[in-house]
Design a protein around this motif. Sequence first.
Motif, PDB file in Angstrom:
ATOM      1  N   GLU A 282     193.445 104.651  72.434  1.00  0.00           N
ATOM      2  CA  GLU A 282     192.434 103.761  72.669  1.00  0.00           C
ATOM      3  C   GLU A 282     192.623 102.455  71.964  1.00  0.00           C
ATOM      4  O   GLU A 282     191.504 101.815  71.978  1.00  0.00           O
ATOM      5  CB  GLU A 282     191.241 104.347  72.871  1.00  0.00           C
ATOM      6  N   LYS A 283     193.567 102.365  71.237  1.00  0.00           N
ATOM      7  CA  LYS A 283     193.784 101.371  70.150  1.00  0.00           C
ATOM      8  C   LYS A 283     193.608  99.799  70.848  1.00  0.00           C
ATOM      9  O   LYS A 283     192.584  99.303  70.505  1.00  0.00           O
ATOM     10  CB  LYS A 283     194.905 101.316  69.629  1.00  0.00           C
ATOM     11  N   LEU A 284     194.591  99.476  71.822  1.00  0.00           N
ATOM     12  CA  LEU A 284     194.330  98.269  72.333  1.00  0.00           C
ATOM     13  C   LEU A 284     193.170  97.886  73.104  1.00  0.00           C
ATOM     14  O   LEU A 284     192.500  96.890  73.016  1.00  0.00           O
ATOM     15  CB  LEU A 284     195.647  97.938  73.157  1.00  0.00           C
ATOM     16  N   GLN A 285     192.742  98.860  73.830  1.00  0.00           N
ATOM     17  CA  GLN A 285     191.582  98.896  74.696  1.00  0.00           C
ATOM     18  C   GLN A 285     190.296  98.631  73.761  1.00  0.00           C
ATOM     19  O   GLN A 285     189.629  97.719  74.210  1.00  0.00           O
ATOM     20  CB  GLN A 285     191.126  99.902  75.483  1.00  0.00           C
ATOM     21  N   GLY A 286     190.207  99.292  72.618  1.00  0.00           N
ATOM     22  CA  GLY A 286     189.194  98.921  71.864  1.00  0.00           C
ATOM     23  C   GLY A 286     189.142  97.528  71.223  1.00  0.00           C
ATOM     24  O   GLY A 286     188.089  97.141  70.969  1.00  0.00           O
ATOM     25  N   GLN A 287     190.325  97.187  70.889  1.00  0.00           N
ATOM     26  CA  GLN A 287     190.237  95.785  70.371  1.00  0.00           C
ATOM     27  C   GLN A 287     190.027  94.665  71.303  1.00  0.00           C
ATOM     28  O   GLN A 287     189.085  93.784  71.190  1.00  0.00           O
ATOM     29  CB  GLN A 287     191.712  95.462  69.512  1.00  0.00           C
ATOM     30  N   LEU A 288     190.531  94.737  72.411  1.00  0.00           N
ATOM     31  CA  LEU A 288     190.177  93.924  73.520  1.00  0.00           C
ATOM     32  C   LEU A 288     188.696  93.882  73.945  1.00  0.00           C
ATOM     33  O   LEU A 288     188.358  92.735  74.176  1.00  0.00           O
ATOM     34  CB  LEU A 288     191.139  93.994  74.784  1.00  0.00           C
ATOM     35  N   SER A 289     188.228  95.122  73.924  1.00  0.00           N
ATOM     36  CA  SER A 289     186.874  95.208  74.100  1.00  0.00           C
ATOM     37  C   SER A 289     186.015  94.480  73.263  1.00  0.00           C
ATOM     38  O   SER A 289     185.064  93.860  73.428  1.00  0.00           O
ATOM     39  CB  SER A 289     186.571  96.539  74.445  1.00  0.00           C
ATOM     40  N   PHE A 290     186.333  94.856  71.883  1.00  0.00           N
ATOM     41  CA  PHE A 290     185.765  93.946  70.633  1.00  0.00           C
ATOM     42  C   PHE A 290     185.907  92.679  70.960  1.00  0.00           C
ATOM     43  O   PHE A 290     184.879  91.977  70.618  1.00  0.00           O
ATOM     44  CB  PHE A 290     186.513  94.723  69.561  1.00  0.00           C
ATOM     45  N   PHE A 291     186.740  91.998  71.418  1.00  0.00           N
ATOM     46  CA  PHE A 291     187.052  90.643  71.620  1.00  0.00           C
ATOM     47  C   PHE A 291     186.148  90.104  72.530  1.00  0.00           C
ATOM     48  O   PHE A 291     185.300  89.085  72.584  1.00  0.00           O
ATOM     49  CB  PHE A 291     188.386  90.094  72.039  1.00  0.00           C
ATOM     50  N   ARG A 292     185.583  90.849  73.556  1.00  0.00           N
ATOM     51  CA  ARG A 292     184.983  90.630  74.702  1.00  0.00           C
ATOM     52  C   ARG A 292     183.390  90.322  74.062  1.00  0.00           C
ATOM     53  O   ARG A 292     182.641  89.337  74.534  1.00  0.00           O
ATOM     54  CB  ARG A 292     184.885  91.543  75.853  1.00  0.00           C
ATOM     55  N   LEU A 293     182.988  91.254  72.909  1.00  0.00           N
ATOM     56  CA  LEU A 293     181.801  91.322  72.638  1.00  0.00           C
ATOM     57  C   LEU A 293     181.706  90.138  71.581  1.00  0.00           C
ATOM     58  O   LEU A 293     180.531  89.819  71.040  1.00  0.00           O
ATOM     59  CB  LEU A 293     181.658  92.594  71.725  1.00  0.00           C
ATOM     60  N   HIS A 294     182.689  89.890  70.787  1.00  0.00           N
ATOM     61  CA  HIS A 294     182.714  88.758  69.684  1.00  0.00           C
ATOM     62  C   HIS A 294     183.692  87.474  70.237  1.00  0.00           C
ATOM     63  O   HIS A 294     184.881  87.391  69.752  1.00  0.00           O
ATOM     64  CB  HIS A 294     183.239  89.374  68.471  1.00  0.00           C
ATOM     65  N   PRO A 295     183.305  86.699  71.073  1.00  0.00           N
ATOM     66  CA  PRO A 295     184.101  85.613  72.016  1.00  0.00           C
ATOM     67  C   PRO A 295     184.369  84.832  70.743  1.00  0.00           C
ATOM     68  O   PRO A 295     185.443  83.786  71.129  1.00  0.00           O
ATOM     69  CB  PRO A 295     183.262  85.239  72.908  1.00  0.00           C
ATOM     70  N   ASN A 296     183.781  84.624  69.832  1.00  0.00           N
ATOM     71  CA  ASN A 296     184.120  83.567  68.538  1.00  0.00           C
ATOM     72  C   ASN A 296     185.222  83.765  67.657  1.00  0.00           C
ATOM     73  O   ASN A 296     186.010  83.073  67.094  1.00  0.00           O
ATOM     74  CB  ASN A 296     183.068  83.422  67.861  1.00  0.00           C
ATOM     75  N   LEU A 297     185.806  85.217  67.882  1.00  0.00           N
ATOM     76  CA  LEU A 297     186.979  85.707  67.082  1.00  0.00           C
ATOM     77  C   LEU A 297     188.342  85.576  67.804  1.00  0.00           C
ATOM     78  O   LEU A 297     188.531  85.716  69.021  1.00  0.00           O
ATOM     79  CB  LEU A 297     186.809  87.180  66.964  1.00  0.00           C
ATOM     80  N   ARG A 298     189.446  85.461  66.936  1.00  0.00           N
ATOM     81  CA  ARG A 298     190.641  85.242  67.446  1.00  0.00           C
ATOM     82  C   ARG A 298     191.745  86.266  66.900  1.00  0.00           C
ATOM     83  O   ARG A 298     192.802  86.117  67.116  1.00  0.00           O
ATOM     84  CB  ARG A 298     191.160  83.594  67.132  1.00  0.00           C
ATOM     85  N   ILE A 299     191.146  86.977  65.923  1.00  0.00           N
ATOM     86  CA  ILE A 299     191.958  88.072  65.337  1.00  0.00           C
ATOM     87  C   ILE A 299     191.114  89.247  64.988  1.00  0.00           C
ATOM     88  O   ILE A 299     189.799  88.851  64.480  1.00  0.00           O
ATOM     89  CB  ILE A 299     192.562  87.363  64.099  1.00  0.00           C
ATOM     90  N   CYS A 300     191.445  90.125  65.042  1.00  0.00           N
ATOM     91  CA  CYS A 300     190.899  91.578  64.571  1.00  0.00           C
ATOM     92  C   CYS A 300     191.886  92.600  64.306  1.00  0.00           C
ATOM     93  O   CYS A 300     193.015  92.565  64.513  1.00  0.00           O
ATOM     94  CB  CYS A 300     189.863  91.902  65.521  1.00  0.00           C
ATOM     95  N   GLN A 301     191.305  93.498  63.545  1.00  0.00           N
ATOM     96  CA  GLN A 301     192.212  94.658  63.142  1.00  0.00           C
ATOM     97  C   GLN A 301     191.417  95.889  63.151  1.00  0.00           C
ATOM     98  O   GLN A 301     190.015  95.855  63.578  1.00  0.00           O
ATOM     99  CB  GLN A 301     192.840  94.679  61.807  1.00  0.00           C
ATOM    100  N   THR A 302     191.938  97.286  63.179  1.00  0.00           N
ATOM    101  CA  THR A 302     191.265  98.111  63.215  1.00  0.00           C
ATOM    102  C   THR A 302     191.207  99.038  61.687  1.00  0.00           C
ATOM    103  O   THR A 302     192.137  98.519  60.859  1.00  0.00           O
ATOM    104  CB  THR A 302     191.745  99.218  64.315  1.00  0.00           C
TER     105      THR A 302
END
Length: 302
Positions: A99-119
């Motif tokens: 679920e790694k990629l799905q989790g991060q892309l969902s995270f971006f939807r919740l935080h539309p101001n972000l352009r980079i994230c990690q787990t």
Amino acid sequence: MIGLEMVSVIIPTYNRADLVKEALDSVLAQTLDGLEMEVIVVDDGSSDNTRVVIESCGAPVKYFCQPHQGVSAARNTGIKAASGTWLAFLDSDDLWLPEKLQGQLSFFRLHPNLRICQTEELWLRNGLRINPRGYHRKPSGYCFSALLERCLISPSAAVLQRSLLDEVGLFDETLPACEDYDLWLRIGCKYPIGLVQQPLVVKRGGRSDQLSTTVAALDKYRITALVKLLRAGVLTCRQQALTMQVLVKKCRIYGTGCVKRRRIKEAERIFSLPDTVAQEIGFPLKIAGHDCHELGWFSSSA
């Protein structure tokens, strides 16, 4: 948020036929919901059977092979070949949970101001689970000061907008190590870093071919990255002061090591580097402020 329809996964590898198939399998097992993914494997001149392993996987993988140039060049080849709006990196000795990629892309939807994230990550050393130390705690938000001390973003855990690299540049191919530290500083001085609290990456350590083992004196390359950043003229006044402080600290540590190994000319260069850079960029304080000879670093017994 727009542009989530494609994520490009880039796997650089070099003589790791025994591991890259496992890394690739963990990517192909991702549970993506309505999202497209392309997988790019860049073989950095392997002499083992990496090509055979990749071609036998039977999956739609873009395979590139180039003369051995280092991990930065391999990642950059993958970036240039990628067609996704989003980029994800996976080192060939690490693994992703499904679920790694799905989790991060969902995270971006919740935080539309972000352009980079990690787990977060699970750490293994020689197959045994270990716990990161407190100073390895992953930061989030505007965390430039934390990123200065050590590399706190793992390439295998990061997903970022392709356009972000158009702004700050690609991995520095002149750095044999700490190339990720260099990139995260260029990003972190401008943008906040997101953090998915779940450990969705398995980071496997303890191998003799890892850069932390094969490259001596990593601080030498961190110093190079700090000097580059100061000379680039992109930092705020506060960021500039913080960077100079860390530069002085790392120069003292690395320079002292050079003296112990009787590399006196290198030590002299490193000890004087903060003052040299401060003068170049017009930094208002002479923060190095010492005479190396008076401090005894270059005594006759050294």
